[in-house]
Design a protein around this motif. Sequence first.
Motif, PDB file in Angstrom:
ATOM      1  N   LEU A   1      10.107  -1.654  -9.567  1.00  0.00           N
ATOM      2  CA  LEU A   1      10.226  -1.154  -8.192  1.00  0.00           C
ATOM      3  C   LEU A   1      10.232   0.362  -8.166  1.00  0.00           C
ATOM      4  CD1 LEU A   1      10.768  -1.651  -5.135  1.00  0.00           C
ATOM      5  CD2 LEU A   1      13.226  -1.676  -5.702  1.00  0.00           C
ATOM      6  N   PHE A   2       9.479   0.928  -7.226  1.00  0.00           N
ATOM      7  CA  PHE A   2       9.452   2.369  -6.931  1.00  0.00           C
ATOM      8  C   PHE A   2       9.709   2.529  -5.447  1.00  0.00           C
ATOM      9  CE2 PHE A   2       7.126   5.842  -5.005  1.00  0.00           C
ATOM     10  CZ  PHE A   2       7.343   6.937  -5.829  1.00  0.00           C
ATOM     11  N   VAL A   3      10.601   3.450  -5.076  1.00  0.00           N
ATOM     12  CA  VAL A   3      10.867   3.741  -3.666  1.00  0.00           C
ATOM     13  C   VAL A   3      10.816   5.255  -3.488  1.00  0.00           C
ATOM     14  CG1 VAL A   3      12.477   3.544  -1.737  1.00  0.00           C
ATOM     15  CG2 VAL A   3      12.340   1.700  -3.432  1.00  0.00           C
ATOM     16  N   GLY A   4       9.828   5.739  -2.743  1.00  0.00           N
ATOM     17  CA  GLY A   4       9.709   7.180  -2.535  1.00  0.00           C
ATOM     18  C   GLY A   4       8.699   7.504  -1.465  1.00  0.00           C
ATOM     19  N   GLY A   5       9.155   8.122  -0.379  1.00  0.00           N
ATOM     20  CA  GLY A   5       8.258   8.444   0.724  1.00  0.00           C
ATOM     21  C   GLY A   5       7.185   9.439   0.328  1.00  0.00           C
TER      22      GLY A   5
ATOM     23  N   LYS B 181       7.354  12.431  -5.935  1.00  0.00           N
ATOM     24  CA  LYS B 181       8.271  11.508  -6.599  1.00  0.00           C
ATOM     25  C   LYS B 181       7.703  10.920  -7.893  1.00  0.00           C
ATOM     26  CE  LYS B 181      11.271  11.386  -3.041  1.00  0.00           C
ATOM     27  NZ  LYS B 181      12.718  11.665  -3.114  1.00  0.00           N
ATOM     28  N   GLY B 182       6.528  11.369  -8.291  1.00  0.00           N
ATOM     29  CA  GLY B 182       5.946  10.889  -9.549  1.00  0.00           C
ATOM     30  C   GLY B 182       5.222   9.569  -9.425  1.00  0.00           C
ATOM     31  N   GLY B 183       4.919   9.149  -8.199  1.00  0.00           N
ATOM     32  CA  GLY B 183       4.223   7.887  -7.996  1.00  0.00           C
ATOM     33  C   GLY B 183       2.888   7.785  -8.704  1.00  0.00           C
ATOM     34  N   PRO B 184       2.039   8.823  -8.649  1.00  0.00           N
ATOM     35  CA  PRO B 184       0.754   8.737  -9.355  1.00  0.00           C
ATOM     36  C   PRO B 184       0.914   8.525 -10.859  1.00  0.00           C
ATOM     37  CG  PRO B 184       0.678  10.479  -7.714  1.00  0.00           C
ATOM     38  CD  PRO B 184       2.111  10.018  -7.771  1.00  0.00           C
ATOM     39  N   ASP B 185       1.943   9.137 -11.456  1.00  0.00           N
ATOM     40  CA  ASP B 185       2.188   8.921 -12.889  1.00  0.00           C
ATOM     41  C   ASP B 185       2.525   7.457 -13.164  1.00  0.00           C
ATOM     42  OD1 ASP B 185       1.773  11.585 -13.466  1.00  0.00           O
ATOM     43  OD2 ASP B 185       3.896  12.119 -13.442  1.00  0.00           O
ATOM     44  N   LEU B 186       3.421   6.911 -12.367  1.00  0.00           N
ATOM     45  CA  LEU B 186       3.831   5.531 -12.569  1.00  0.00           C
ATOM     46  C   LEU B 186       2.659   4.574 -12.370  1.00  0.00           C
ATOM     47  CD1 LEU B 186       5.849   3.238 -12.976  1.00  0.00           C
ATOM     48  CD2 LEU B 186       6.508   3.495 -10.557  1.00  0.00           C
TER      49      LEU B 186
ATOM     50  N   GLN C  40       5.372   5.704   2.138  1.00  0.00           N
ATOM     51  CA  GLN C  40       4.583   5.890   3.357  1.00  0.00           C
ATOM     52  C   GLN C  40       3.204   6.466   3.054  1.00  0.00           C
ATOM     53  OE1 GLN C  40       7.151   8.384   5.681  1.00  0.00           O
ATOM     54  NE2 GLN C  40       8.628   6.745   6.071  1.00  0.00           N
ATOM     55  N   ALA C  41       2.973   6.832   1.807  1.00  0.00           N
ATOM     56  CA  ALA C  41       1.698   7.434   1.429  1.00  0.00           C
ATOM     57  C   ALA C  41       0.579   6.400   1.454  1.00  0.00           C
ATOM     58  CB  ALA C  41       1.810   8.052   0.035  1.00  0.00           C
ATOM     59  N   ALA C  42      -0.618   6.866   1.737  1.00  0.00           N
ATOM     60  CA  ALA C  42      -1.798   5.999   1.702  1.00  0.00           C
ATOM     61  C   ALA C  42      -2.286   5.907   0.263  1.00  0.00           C
ATOM     62  CB  ALA C  42      -2.888   6.566   2.604  1.00  0.00           C
ATOM     63  N   ILE C  43      -2.223   4.715  -0.324  1.00  0.00           N
ATOM     64  CA  ILE C  43      -2.574   4.530  -1.726  1.00  0.00           C
ATOM     65  C   ILE C  43      -3.774   3.583  -1.821  1.00  0.00           C
ATOM     66  CG2 ILE C  43      -1.765   3.740  -3.978  1.00  0.00           C
ATOM     67  CD1 ILE C  43       1.079   4.273  -2.970  1.00  0.00           C
ATOM     68  N   ALA C  44      -4.795   4.054  -2.486  1.00  0.00           N
ATOM     69  CA  ALA C  44      -5.994   3.225  -2.665  1.00  0.00           C
ATOM     70  C   ALA C  44      -5.870   2.465  -3.983  1.00  0.00           C
ATOM     71  CB  ALA C  44      -7.241   4.100  -2.657  1.00  0.00           C
ATOM     72  N   CYS C  45      -5.359   1.265  -3.910  1.00  0.00           N
ATOM     73  CA  CYS C  45      -5.230   0.429  -5.102  1.00  0.00           C
ATOM     74  C   CYS C  45      -5.264  -1.031  -4.671  1.00  0.00           C
ATOM     75  CB  CYS C  45      -3.930   0.725  -5.852  1.00  0.00           C
ATOM     76  SG  CYS C  45      -3.732  -0.243  -7.360  1.00  0.00           S
ATOM     77  N   SER C  46      -6.183  -1.777  -5.232  1.00  0.00           N
ATOM     78  CA  SER C  46      -6.342  -3.170  -4.835  1.00  0.00           C
ATOM     79  C   SER C  46      -5.998  -4.141  -5.952  1.00  0.00           C
ATOM     80  CB  SER C  46      -7.778  -3.418  -4.362  1.00  0.00           C
ATOM     81  OG  SER C  46      -8.696  -3.091  -5.405  1.00  0.00           O
ATOM     82  N   HIS C  47      -5.336  -3.656  -6.990  1.00  0.00           N
ATOM     83  CA  HIS C  47      -4.994  -4.541  -8.106  1.00  0.00           C
ATOM     84  C   HIS C  47      -4.021  -5.617  -7.627  1.00  0.00           C
ATOM     85  CE1 HIS C  47      -3.612  -5.994 -11.994  1.00  0.00           C
ATOM     86  NE2 HIS C  47      -4.655  -5.359 -12.536  1.00  0.00           N
ATOM     87  N   PRO C  48      -4.249  -6.875  -8.010  1.00  0.00           N
ATOM     88  CA  PRO C  48      -3.401  -7.959  -7.499  1.00  0.00           C
ATOM     89  C   PRO C  48      -1.938  -7.872  -7.937  1.00  0.00           C
ATOM     90  CG  PRO C  48      -4.876  -8.757  -9.233  1.00  0.00           C
ATOM     91  CD  PRO C  48      -5.335  -7.382  -8.877  1.00  0.00           C
ATOM     92  N   ARG C  49      -1.644  -7.085  -8.962  1.00  0.00           N
ATOM     93  CA  ARG C  49      -0.252  -6.954  -9.388  1.00  0.00           C
ATOM     94  C   ARG C  49       0.392  -5.640  -8.934  1.00  0.00           C
ATOM     95  NH1 ARG C  49       1.344  -9.987 -15.006  1.00  0.00           N
ATOM     96  NH2 ARG C  49       0.841 -12.089 -14.261  1.00  0.00           N
ATOM     97  N   VAL C  50      -0.260  -4.972  -8.011  1.00  0.00           N
ATOM     98  CA  VAL C  50       0.326  -3.785  -7.373  1.00  0.00           C
ATOM     99  C   VAL C  50       0.541  -4.108  -5.908  1.00  0.00           C
ATOM    100  CG1 VAL C  50       0.018  -1.363  -6.755  1.00  0.00           C
ATOM    101  CG2 VAL C  50      -0.753  -2.185  -8.994  1.00  0.00           C
TER     102      VAL C  50
ATOM    103  N   PRO D  49       4.403  -0.027   3.134  1.00  0.00           N
ATOM    104  CA  PRO D  49       4.437   1.280   3.815  1.00  0.00           C
ATOM    105  C   PRO D  49       5.491   1.410   4.909  1.00  0.00           C
ATOM    106  CG  PRO D  49       2.647  -0.048   4.685  1.00  0.00           C
ATOM    107  CD  PRO D  49       3.283  -0.864   3.591  1.00  0.00           C
ATOM    108  N   ASN D  50       6.096   0.328   5.341  1.00  0.00           N
ATOM    109  CA  ASN D  50       6.971   0.399   6.525  1.00  0.00           C
ATOM    110  C   ASN D  50       8.338  -0.239   6.292  1.00  0.00           C
ATOM    111  OD1 ASN D  50       4.978   1.627   8.331  1.00  0.00           O
ATOM    112  ND2 ASN D  50       3.912  -0.347   8.170  1.00  0.00           N
ATOM    113  N   ILE D  51       8.929   0.005   5.131  1.00  0.00           N
ATOM    114  CA  ILE D  51      10.241  -0.549   4.821  1.00  0.00           C
ATOM    115  C   ILE D  51      11.309   0.497   5.106  1.00  0.00           C
ATOM    116  CG2 ILE D  51      11.726  -1.465   2.995  1.00  0.00           C
ATOM    117  CD1 ILE D  51       9.552  -3.389   3.683  1.00  0.00           C
ATOM    118  N   ARG D  52      12.347   0.113   5.857  1.00  0.00           N
ATOM    119  CA  ARG D  52      13.452   1.031   6.148  1.00  0.00           C
ATOM    120  C   ARG D  52      14.705   0.601   5.401  1.00  0.00           C
ATOM    121  NH1 ARG D  52      14.299   3.392  12.010  1.00  0.00           N
ATOM    122  NH2 ARG D  52      15.709   4.544  10.645  1.00  0.00           N
ATOM    123  N   ALA D  53      15.531   1.589   5.072  1.00  0.00           N
ATOM    124  CA  ALA D  53      16.748   1.332   4.300  1.00  0.00           C
ATOM    125  C   ALA D  53      17.675   0.370   5.029  1.00  0.00           C
ATOM    126  CB  ALA D  53      17.473   2.640   4.014  1.00  0.00           C
ATOM    127  N   TYR D  54      18.313  -0.497   4.244  1.00  0.00           N
ATOM    128  CA  TYR D  54      19.333  -1.440   4.699  1.00  0.00           C
ATOM    129  C   TYR D  54      18.785  -2.537   5.612  1.00  0.00           C
ATOM    130  CZ  TYR D  54      22.912   1.373   2.461  1.00  0.00           C
ATOM    131  OH  TYR D  54      23.667   2.028   1.520  1.00  0.00           O
TER     132      TYR D  54
END
Length: 399
Positions: free
Chosen positions: A213-217, A222-227, A246-256, A260-265
């Motif tokens: 799990l990664f959580v970072g707007g 937040k190092g998302g591209p590295d991960l 909330q970032a637009a990520i171009a990735c269609s891998h079935p295990r990714v 984009p719209n999850i709020r805390a709690y």
Amino acid sequence: MNTPTRVLSIAEGYLGHRTYGDLMRNYFNQSPNCQTDFYWYNEERELPARIINRFLSLQIPNPWIQTQNLDLHWFRIQLGFAYLAKRLAVRKLKQFEYTALHFHTQILGFLSLDLMKSIPTIVSLDMTAAQASRLKTTPSWRWTYTPNLYLEQKVYETAASVVAFSEAAQRSVIEDYNIEANKVQVVYPGVNLDRIQAVEKPSSRVSQPCQILFVGGDFERKGGPDLLAVFLENFTEQAELHLVTQAAIACSHPRVHIYPNIRAYTPEWLALYHQADVFVMPTYAEPFGWVFIEAMAAGLPIIATQLSAIPEMVSHGETGLLIQPGDRVALAHSIQTLLQNPTLRRQMGDRGRKVVEQKFDAQKNFHTLESLFIEVADKPHHQPFAPALTSKGALSLKS
């Protein structure tokens, strides 16, 4: 007869600050000892204030200028925030007799020094401009943070008390701004432990793909591209990656999986923590890192970077693994270590939960903040002496 303690609290309202403000509001709404009227800095905005704030937030569309802060974008944004906070504070102080004022964060006080001199003020913060300058720019361009540093120092000098989210931020206030140590204390933020429970993973989960799990707007910072790159190159056969951003990520891998719209709690947010086996956020710059204590509260081992306040939360080898920002080899090795060792994951997660219970319990920590509010409000208030900005330690930009 003593005047009852009544505090006007004005807070920033984005990302982790929104979570902090919501938790603080919930606590003080139930407190019989300290009436606190809570507002977001941008509530009740007047049209002129909206126009001024929009103008100040304009950015020069040049990545290099933005990276080196040459357009003073963050300072201008902060001035806009401070203007909105000042207008709001003036209106509220005319409506009620408050015994103390609270700004979260320090930037909201930039244009309210006159108010802070007339009413005892507590300022809370997660990171100083001096810290940000060292994380975000190269040494030759740190002078671009001079206006932020100047106004921050004025705020710290004028405040009756300064509350830092971490020892790292506390040291910066004292050393970078020449503020007396007895004026600055650490009150860690916390999580709602009643809402975030550690879930025992069934033994059958060991044979299933590990859930990362990664959580970072701010995905890039937040190092998302590295991960993502490390995962796609090394772990698609062993694990699944869940990205809350909330970032637009171009990735269609079935295990990714991208959320984009999850709020805390929210139930969806909590479910992601409970289904995860490992929490990873290899951030490049972090004021505090709220998500780490949320993940630890959920009983997850952590992979993070060794900077700012993160080592105050995550102990290397005990509750997680710490690497240097940008080190993809170390990131891959750390992920592999935890994927191959479910016993270590469980041990680290159990220790992390205990650390949060002892150190990052929102209920306990807000009780400490409440006591400070009452203490500051009850003290006789005199206009503080503002020393000349000639000290060698003041306004310094350390390498």
